[in-house]
Write a protein that holds these residues in place. Structure first.
Motif, mmCIF file in Angstrom:
data_model
loop_
_atom_site.group_PDB
_atom_site.id
_atom_site.type_symbol
_atom_site.label_atom_id
_atom_site.label_comp_id
_atom_site.label_asym_id
_atom_site.label_seq_id
_atom_site.Cartn_x
_atom_site.Cartn_y
_atom_site.Cartn_z
ATOM 1 N N ALA A 260 0.844 -1.204 0.000
ATOM 2 C CA ALA A 260 0.000 0.000 0.000
ATOM 3 C C ALA A 260 0.873 1.246 0.000
ATOM 4 O O ALA A 260 0.545 2.256 -0.656
ATOM 5 N N ARG A 264 0.616 4.112 -2.742
ATOM 6 C CA ARG A 264 -0.034 5.333 -2.251
ATOM 7 C C ARG A 264 0.434 6.613 -2.924
ATOM 8 O O ARG A 264 -0.413 7.469 -3.278
ATOM 9 N N ARG A 267 -1.586 7.301 -5.958
ATOM 10 C CA ARG A 267 -3.042 7.440 -5.844
ATOM 11 C C ARG A 267 -3.464 8.601 -4.954
ATOM 12 O O ARG A 267 -4.571 9.114 -5.117
ATOM 13 N N ASP A 268 -2.637 8.971 -4.007
ATOM 14 C CA ASP A 268 -2.978 10.009 -3.044
ATOM 15 C C ASP A 268 -2.278 11.306 -3.437
ATOM 16 O O ASP A 268 -1.058 11.419 -3.302
ATOM 17 N N GLY A 309 2.317 3.127 4.054
ATOM 18 C CA GLY A 309 1.143 2.276 3.863
ATOM 19 C C GLY A 309 0.285 2.112 5.096
ATOM 20 O O GLY A 309 -0.808 1.529 5.020
ATOM 21 N N GLU A 311 -1.433 4.267 6.981
ATOM 22 C CA GLU A 311 -2.727 4.956 7.004
ATOM 23 C C GLU A 311 -3.763 4.269 6.123
ATOM 24 O O GLU A 311 -4.881 3.991 6.591
ATOM 25 N N PRO A 312 -3.472 3.969 4.842
ATOM 26 C CA PRO A 312 -4.489 3.258 4.048
ATOM 27 C C PRO A 312 -4.808 1.877 4.608
ATOM 28 O O PRO A 312 -5.958 1.420 4.507
ATOM 29 N N ALA A 313 -3.825 1.205 5.219
ATOM 30 C CA ALA A 313 -4.101 -0.109 5.797
ATOM 31 C C ALA A 313 -5.069 0.009 6.966
ATOM 32 O O ALA A 313 -6.009 -0.801 7.099
ATOM 33 N N ARG A 315 -7.236 2.442 7.403
ATOM 34 C CA ARG A 315 -8.550 2.835 6.853
ATOM 35 C C ARG A 315 -9.288 1.599 6.337
ATOM 36 O O ARG A 315 -10.499 1.466 6.527
ATOM 37 N N TRP A 316 -8.557 0.699 5.689
ATOM 38 C CA TRP A 316 -9.160 -0.533 5.162
ATOM 39 C C TRP A 316 -9.723 -1.379 6.301
ATOM 40 O O TRP A 316 -10.824 -1.919 6.202
ATOM 41 N N ARG A 319 -12.957 0.231 7.739
ATOM 42 C CA ARG A 319 -14.146 0.107 6.885
ATOM 43 C C ARG A 319 -14.738 -1.293 6.910
ATOM 44 O O ARG A 319 -15.886 -1.494 6.520
#
Length: 497
Positions: A260, A264, A267-268, A309, A311-313, A315-316, A319
């Motif tokens: 991630a 990232r 994508r970010d 990675g 932060e996106p991990a 967030r995943w 969710r």
């Protein structure tokens, strides 16, 4: 280029708690087993301070000398510096997570992930060149990312300083620098290259590394000879294992996290300035595959990618349903336990053989050195007392020589000699010591050494008391006759690998 949005506060308290627990665990376990063969070599090199050694620059031996001088020449005393380097690495990687915009939870996750990763546990428990290397790579990454994010050219001085120190510890830092340079050239922001601070940073790195490079040049670049031998002997195996080992060196559960982090910056938009980091990792991997370098050489770059990675991990995870979080937590717990079992001396030495050594062979090299010295002492006693003044102990490698240098005096043994790595430079024995040679190891009949050491007869076979499958378990000891003076025999015996 502006500094961008204000960064979150550094999570000093939670990260500090992680580091405190890390220090407590490492300190509690630092005296188990014993010295690693490389640590014995570092201690010996530290007693002979120089600007370089055959197979390494000087920083790690200097750190060994400082740590043992302050805390005692014991495994626990030596490893104080390894613990401090590991603690600093956790803090720096957490700061990288902050640099990527990560708040308190992200920084805590990154700190825990770093401290419990298998690779960091190994190099934080025992002193290795990688112990300082992983910290220096992390510091270069942090400084470089701060430079790319803010555009403040003064950060080139920090990059240059850490690069110079990195070159004084291990030249693998050149791979990191080339990877980041390629990343900036391809993805930018290239305006950071248009400043005189870049030249100042390069100048600082050159200044710090100059004595080390000069030493290598004066001695015929022996480190390149060693590196060439590693590539020739192990290159095919290193290439075959490279990708699989990238997946396990930190922890399998962290693979999605650093992947991630690799994705990232593309994508970010908030971290697009960090695309150079995402490019650096595959560039370094490609270089290592071409060179046949060891798979773990690229692992320090996975730590900043994990920080990106995180932060996106998280967030995943947030969710997902509770089931996802429970399963992920269970997998993380299992991987953490495996990392501890593989990276730290938590099992009895007698339980090492098998799966644990297959995953990490280094614990085996920390077991049995006092017993090895006992075996050598018993073989030495077989030499008639009238001949011992001219007899020589010849160790087959630097680990054996370092062990005998440390444990030998209390067993009545003389100084050992070895033609291996920098021990070659610290010999040979005086020509007057032309008596029996107690040889540790084997001499092939078709080797040049067989012309120097003749009439060898076995007198002992070392067996580790715990039955640990290490390099010294089963090594023979022989009494040999020296066929020519040491001054002419020594160059014939020299070994690099």
């Amino acid at each position: 280029m502006g500094a961008g949005p204000e960064l979150p506060r550094f999570a000093a308290l939670p990260v500090g708690i992680v580091v405190a627990v890390q220090a407590a665990v490492l300190t509690a376990l630092s005296g188990r087993y014993g010295f690693h063969r490389d640590e014995l070599y570092f201690v010996a090199a530290g007693h002979r301070p120089d600007w370089g050694y055959v197979d390494q620059p000087p920083i790690t031996p200097w750190l060994a000398r400082a740590s043992t001088a302050l805390f005692g020449e014991t495994p626990a005393g030596l490893r104080v510096v390894a613990t401090l380097l590991g603690m600093a690495t956790v803090v720096v990687v957490a700061l990288i997570a902050r640099e990527a915009g990560g708040g308190r939870g992200v920084q805590l996750f990154t700190a825990v992930s770093t401290a419990l990763s298998g690779y960091v546990l190994v190099v934080s428990h025992m002193l290795a060149t990688n112990s300082a290397d992983v910290l220096l790579w992390s510091l270069i990454a942090l400084s470089g990312l701060r430079l790319l994010r803010t555009g403040d050219g003064r950060w080139w001085l920090a990059v240059g300083a850490f690069a110079g120190l990195g070159l004084a510890n291990k030249w693998l830092v050149l791979l990191l620098l080339s990877g980041l340079a390629a990343g900036v050239a391809v993805a930018g922001p290239r305006r950071v290259l248009r400043t005189w601070w870049l030249a100042a940073g390069i100048g600082l790195a050159v200044l710090l590394a100059a004595p080390v490079v000069a030493w290598q040049a004066a001695h015929g670049w022996p480190m390149l000879t060693v590196a060439g031998g590693i590539s020739e002997d192990d290159g095919a195996e290193n290439r075959l294992l490279f990708v699989p080992m990238q997946l396990v060196y930190l922890s399998p559960v962290l693979v999605p996290v650093w992947l991630a982090g690799l994705v990232r910056p593309w994508r970010d938009p908030g971290v697009r300035w960090a695309r150079a980091l995402a490019i650096a990792y595959p560039v370094v991997c490609a270089e290592l595959l071409v060179l046949g370098g060891k798979p773990y050489y690229s692992v320090p770059l996975l730590l900043p990618l994990t920080a990106f990675g995180a932060e996106p991990a998280l967030r995943w995870l947030a969710r997902g349903r509770a089931t996802r979080r429970v399963l992920t937590g269970a997998a993380a717990a299992v991987c953490a336990v495996v990392s501890v079992l593989v990276g730290l001396p938590v099992v009895p030495a007698s339980a090492l053989n098998g799966v644990l050594l297959a995953l990490n062979k280094e614990p085996a090299e920390q077991v049995g050195w006092p017993g090895f010295a006992d075996t050598v002492a018993a073989a030495w006693a077989r030499i008639p007392a009238t001949e011992r003044d001219t007899a020589v102990i010849l160790a087959g490698n630097y680990g054996e020589a370092g062990a005998l240098e440390h444990y030998g005096p209390e067993r009545g043994l003389p100084r050992p000699y070895s033609p291996h790595m920098s021990y070659y430079d610290w010999g040979p024995p005086p020509d007057r010591q032309a008596g029996p040679v107690l040889l540790i190891g084997r001499v092939r009949r078709d080797s040049p050494a067989a012309r120097v050491l003749t009439g060898c007869r076995p007198v002992a076979l070392h067996r580790d008391a715990d039955g640990v499958d290490n390099d010294e378990n089963g090594v023979p000891l022989s009494l040999c006759t020296l066929a020519q003076p040491w001054s002419t025999a020594w160059p014939i015996l020299r070994t690099y690998y």
